[in-house]
Design a protein around this motif. Structure first.
Motif, PDB file in Angstrom:
ATOM      1  N   ASP A  78      -0.184  -2.249   9.117  1.00 23.13           N
ATOM      2  CA  ASP A  78      -1.138  -1.561   9.996  1.00 23.13           C
ATOM      3  C   ASP A  78      -0.424  -0.765  11.083  1.00 23.13           C
ATOM      4  OD1 ASP A  78      -3.289  -2.545   8.584  1.00 23.13           O
ATOM      5  OD2 ASP A  78      -3.652  -4.225   9.950  1.00 23.13           O
ATOM      6  N   GLN A 133       1.729   8.358   5.918  1.00 25.70           N
ATOM      7  CA  GLN A 133       2.234   7.903   4.622  1.00 25.70           C
ATOM      8  C   GLN A 133       3.730   8.119   4.431  1.00 25.70           C
ATOM      9  OE1 GLN A 133      -1.215  10.208   2.666  1.00 25.70           O
ATOM     10  NE2 GLN A 133      -0.632   8.699   1.122  1.00 25.70           N
ATOM     11  N   SER A 166       1.113   4.592   0.036  1.00 26.06           N
ATOM     12  CA  SER A 166      -0.244   4.997  -0.342  1.00 26.06           C
ATOM     13  C   SER A 166      -1.197   4.711   0.811  1.00 26.06           C
ATOM     14  CB  SER A 166      -0.701   4.260  -1.597  1.00 26.06           C
ATOM     15  OG  SER A 166      -0.838   2.878  -1.343  1.00 26.06           O
ATOM     16  N   ARG A 167      -2.313   5.394   0.834  1.00 20.32           N
ATOM     17  CA  ARG A 167      -3.260   5.286   1.941  1.00 20.32           C
ATOM     18  C   ARG A 167      -3.895   3.902   2.050  1.00 20.32           C
ATOM     19  NH1 ARG A 167      -4.581  10.288   4.021  1.00 20.32           N
ATOM     20  NH2 ARG A 167      -3.974  12.105   2.744  1.00 20.32           N
ATOM     21  N   ASP A 168      -3.965   3.185   0.938  1.00 20.39           N
ATOM     22  CA  ASP A 168      -4.695   1.915   0.944  1.00 20.39           C
ATOM     23  C   ASP A 168      -3.800   0.719   1.281  1.00 20.39           C
ATOM     24  OD1 ASP A 168      -3.196   2.003  -1.345  1.00 20.39           O
ATOM     25  OD2 ASP A 168      -4.774   1.246  -2.668  1.00 20.39           O
ATOM     26  N   LYS A 177      -2.575  -1.587   3.671  1.00 18.17           N
ATOM     27  CA  LYS A 177      -2.862  -2.056   5.023  1.00 18.17           C
ATOM     28  C   LYS A 177      -2.584  -3.556   5.093  1.00 18.17           C
ATOM     29  CE  LYS A 177      -4.385   1.897   6.600  1.00 18.17           C
ATOM     30  NZ  LYS A 177      -3.635   2.644   7.656  1.00 18.17           N
TER      31      LYS A 177
END
Length: 523
Positions: free
Chosen positions: A432, A437, A492-494, A496
């Motif tokens: 987080d 990216q 990657s964006r996902d 977290k």
């Protein structure tokens, strides 16, 4: 201020920011840690966590000839302070040397208890002196950080009286009664006389085999490392347990901490289970149980509640023998339900007190690796370990002009012997903290002039088990310069939350190390 050596004054002036595992500086070796929350004698009303342990500074045998204390304020477990030497057993009662060679006695795993006498706090230390005639030694101080002075000399002023044995644990109950626990391959316990803190209370008896030992039938399998806590009215006994051969799918070891609980401080006890396994049990991509830490060793630790959260304190092995142990900590869930004490099994991680995950944007020492696998399993030739892959080298203050600070400019405990087929991992980082990216993972390291590849992965070292490659670094046989080596990283964006980070090493030259890694950071 207490009198301490000028050598360590420089350490006290350093900003001691460290909360990951190991949670003390990587040059420090404090195994057998007993952690207590006591009032800071210099700041009434404020509390600190004090760590009492043995001191692995002899390098060729267990422990050391002094015991030291580190502490941190309960509100800031990143800020550890060296409080100095609290005890040495070097002089007799009349101040003459105890030993002809002038050296102090070797001291093993200690314990401490806080008492109140005439309205004043006083602390009793059981230093676990195993020198003949002084194995029952007890010392006292009016401060939790010492210095402690022996208080149970015999008339000869050179030996001590009492019942204490190996690995003493001293416990004060809510009603003020004092209990002692000790033993090696056999557990002993007794209610103690509070006027001596080392003899059995008149009218009481020593309890032998309080729990069954590793040579007797039963689940307890006691080996050593007694520690006692009271949790919600239950007496919880923490100890080193020898596992059965094949238990957990691995050979027998005493590298685990277990617990038992009772309604009475002297039992009978009910076996609870394993709290922490220093081997770092995991499974490989084929589902086989594997060791990701050291295959064997010893351990000693306890449970302590800090700010409403329970932690298990223990130690890990480092280096190439059993004499460079380092303090570790992990959160655990502790519950008392329907008369049972339920303690979750802690995970062997790099997090320490950073339970939200390590910050990838802060430079981390490579020596906090918690996951180490090799082309073939490491072997042990007691007291040594034989590696054909990655391990954390043991370093000490003074080695090659190393300083005693937390500075990452000094290469304490590097990750070394990174051969083809090795994997080094870190659990866990808080992703987080990333705001985009594209990053660079900067490895501060010294290549060995061996061509090969470092593959950076998250979540697993195997793609078949969900591992994701986020970057690679190619090394050539001309790379020999110590510097930062940057690896472009694409996230990657996902991605977290918390994720494990792994370095996989590959080369066509087997059994030759690609590099020594000192530290790394995402930037």
């Amino acid at each position: 201020m207490k009198k301490i050596s000028s050598f360590f004054i420089s350490i006290l002036t350093v900003t001691c920011v460290s909360a990951q595992n190991p949670y003390l500086p990587l040059w420090e070796h404090i195994p057998d840690g007993e952690a207590y929350v006591f009032e800071d004698p210099d700041k009434p009303g404020k509390q600190r966590v004090y760590i009492y342990g043995s001191h692995d500074n002899l390098r060729t045998e267990y422990c050391g000839r002094d015991q030291v204390v580190w502490s941190a304020p309960v509100e800031d477990l990143r800020n550890w302070r060296y409080d100095g030497i609290i005890f040495k057993s070097q002089y007799a009662q009349d101040s003459t040397l105890l030993n002809g060679h002038g050296k102090a006695d070797v001291l093993y795993a200690p314990d401490v208890v806080e008492m109140t006498e005439n309205g004043r706090k006083v602390y009793y230390l059981c230093p676990n002196n195993q020198e003949e005639g002084r194995r029952t030694m007890v010392a006292r101080s009016y401060r939790p950080d010492g210095p402690f002075e022996v208080c149970n000399w015999n008339k000869d002023g050179r030996t001590t009286f009492g019942v204490w044995g190996f690995d003493p644990a001293i416990f004060k109950d809510d009603d003020g009664r004092i209990y002692g626990y000790w033993g090696f391959e056999k557990s002993y316990a007794a209610e103690l006389d509070p006027t001596t803190m080392c003899t059995v209370k008149p009218g009481k008896q020593i309890v032998e085999d309080m729990i069954s030992n590793c040579k007797q039938p039963g689940k307890f399998r006691f080996f050593e490392a007694s520690s006692m806590r009271k949790i919600q009215g239950k007496y919880v006994f923490i100890y080193s347990r020898i596992t059965e051969d094949g238990e957990f799918g691995l050979p027998s070891t005493n590298y685990t901490l277990a617990y038992a609980y009772s309604d009475n401080p002297l039992g009978p006890f009910t076996y609870g289970g394993t709290i922490i396994d220093g081997r770092g049990r995991d499974v490989d991509e084929n589902g086989n149980v594997i060791v990701t830490g050291y295959r064997n060793g010893n351990t000693h630790g306890t449970l302590t509640e800090i700010n409403g959260r329970w932690y298990v304190f223990y130690h890990r092995q480092s280096g190439t023998n059993e004499f460079a142990r380092q303090p570790m900590v992990a959160p655990v869930d502790v519950k008392v339900e329907n008369g049972k004490v339920l303690i979750s099994q802690a995970e062997f991680t790099s997090e320490g007190f950073m339970t939200e995950g390590l910050n990838p944007l802060e430079r981390q020492p490579a020596g906090i690796a918690c996951y180490l696998t090799h082309p073939t399993p490491m072997t042990q030739e007691y007291p040594g370990y034989v590696f054909n892959g990655s391990y954390v080298a043991a370093t000490y203050i003074g080695d090659n002009d190393m300083d005693g600070s937390y500075s990452l400019n000094t290469h304490h405990a590097p990750l070394v012997n990174n051969t083809d087929g090795s994997v080094a991992g870190y659990k866990y980082f808080n992703f987080d903290k990333f705001s985009n990216q594209n990053y660079v993972l900067s490895l501060n390291m010294k290549p060995k002039g061996i061509s090969g590849t470092i593959t950076v992965m998250i979540d697993s070292p195997w793609e078949s088990k969900g591992g994701k490659v986020i970057g690679t670094l190619q090394l050539s046989d001309s790379d020999i310069t110590e510097r930062d080596y940057d690896i472009p990283v694409k996230l990657s964006r996902d991605i977290k939350g918390k994720h494990a980070l792994y370095f996989r090493f590959s080369s066509e030259k087997a059994a030759q190390s690609l590099c020594d890694i000192y530290s790394f950071v995402f930037k």
